[in-house]
Design a protein around this motif. Sequence first.
Motif, mmCIF file in Angstrom:
data_model
loop_
_atom_site.group_PDB
_atom_site.id
_atom_site.type_symbol
_atom_site.label_atom_id
_atom_site.label_comp_id
_atom_site.label_asym_id
_atom_site.label_seq_id
_atom_site.Cartn_x
_atom_site.Cartn_y
_atom_site.Cartn_z
ATOM 1 N N GLU A 6 1.272 18.074 -13.821
ATOM 2 C CA GLU A 6 0.114 18.341 -15.010
ATOM 3 C C GLU A 6 -0.087 17.062 -15.957
ATOM 4 N N ASP A 7 0.813 16.056 -16.112
ATOM 5 C CA ASP A 7 0.702 14.810 -16.622
ATOM 6 C C ASP A 7 -0.282 13.892 -15.599
ATOM 7 N N PHE A 8 0.014 13.999 -14.502
ATOM 8 C CA PHE A 8 -0.833 13.193 -13.254
ATOM 9 C C PHE A 8 -2.485 13.873 -13.418
ATOM 10 N N ALA A 9 -2.471 15.172 -13.476
ATOM 11 C CA ALA A 9 -3.813 15.760 -13.539
ATOM 12 C C ALA A 9 -4.410 15.643 -15.011
ATOM 13 N N ARG A 10 -3.610 15.610 -15.922
ATOM 14 C CA ARG A 10 -4.411 15.365 -17.343
ATOM 15 C C ARG A 10 -4.975 13.860 -17.460
ATOM 16 N N THR A 11 -4.080 12.829 -16.775
ATOM 17 C CA THR A 11 -4.523 11.446 -16.975
ATOM 18 C C THR A 11 -5.812 11.193 -16.214
ATOM 19 N N ILE A 12 -5.861 11.747 -14.846
ATOM 20 C CA ILE A 12 -6.876 11.529 -14.112
ATOM 21 C C ILE A 12 -8.267 12.316 -14.813
ATOM 22 N N LEU A 13 -7.973 13.264 -15.425
ATOM 23 C CA LEU A 13 -9.309 14.018 -16.292
ATOM 24 C C LEU A 13 -9.466 13.054 -17.200
ATOM 25 N N MET A 14 -8.675 12.253 -17.856
ATOM 26 C CA MET A 14 -9.120 11.583 -19.123
ATOM 27 C C MET A 14 -9.833 10.093 -18.335
ATOM 28 N N LEU A 15 -9.275 9.682 -17.459
ATOM 29 C CA LEU A 15 -10.006 8.413 -16.618
ATOM 30 C C LEU A 15 -11.601 8.951 -16.315
ATOM 31 N N GLY A 16 -11.513 10.165 -15.731
ATOM 32 C CA GLY A 16 -12.909 10.739 -15.325
ATOM 33 C C GLY A 16 -13.968 10.911 -16.518
ATOM 34 N N GLN A 17 -13.564 11.382 -17.577
ATOM 35 C CA GLN A 17 -13.985 11.470 -18.847
ATOM 36 C C GLN A 17 -14.584 10.007 -19.520
ATOM 37 N N LEU A 18 -13.705 9.269 -19.412
ATOM 38 C CA LEU A 18 -13.868 7.987 -20.043
ATOM 39 C C LEU A 18 -15.009 7.141 -19.024
ATOM 40 N N ALA A 19 -14.829 7.262 -17.699
ATOM 41 C CA ALA A 19 -16.051 6.930 -16.716
ATOM 42 C C ALA A 19 -17.378 7.555 -17.224
ATOM 43 N N LEU A 20 -17.481 8.886 -17.581
ATOM 44 C CA LEU A 20 -18.542 9.573 -17.891
ATOM 45 C C LEU A 20 -19.107 8.919 -19.336
#
Length: 69
Positions: A6-20
């Motif tokens: 869950e931590d890994f998935a959440r961090t990847i999601l935040m990185l993706g949102q930052l890229a957007l």
Amino acid sequence: MCPHCEDFARTILMLGQLALYADNVGADQDFIEIVGPCLAASLPEPPPGTFPADYDPTEGPEYPGEEGF
């Protein structure tokens, strides 16, 4: 989902949102330059099965600036 996954998935999601966010006109570049590396550094180990068992992150092509170029 395990807490580690869950931590890994959440961090990847935040990185993706930052890229957007970075692609938006008027995005705060200072914020992006500070938060991006911090998020990347906070990534936990990937969950088992994310990469093949024989995966070696040190293998791959040489890039400009690396020895051998």
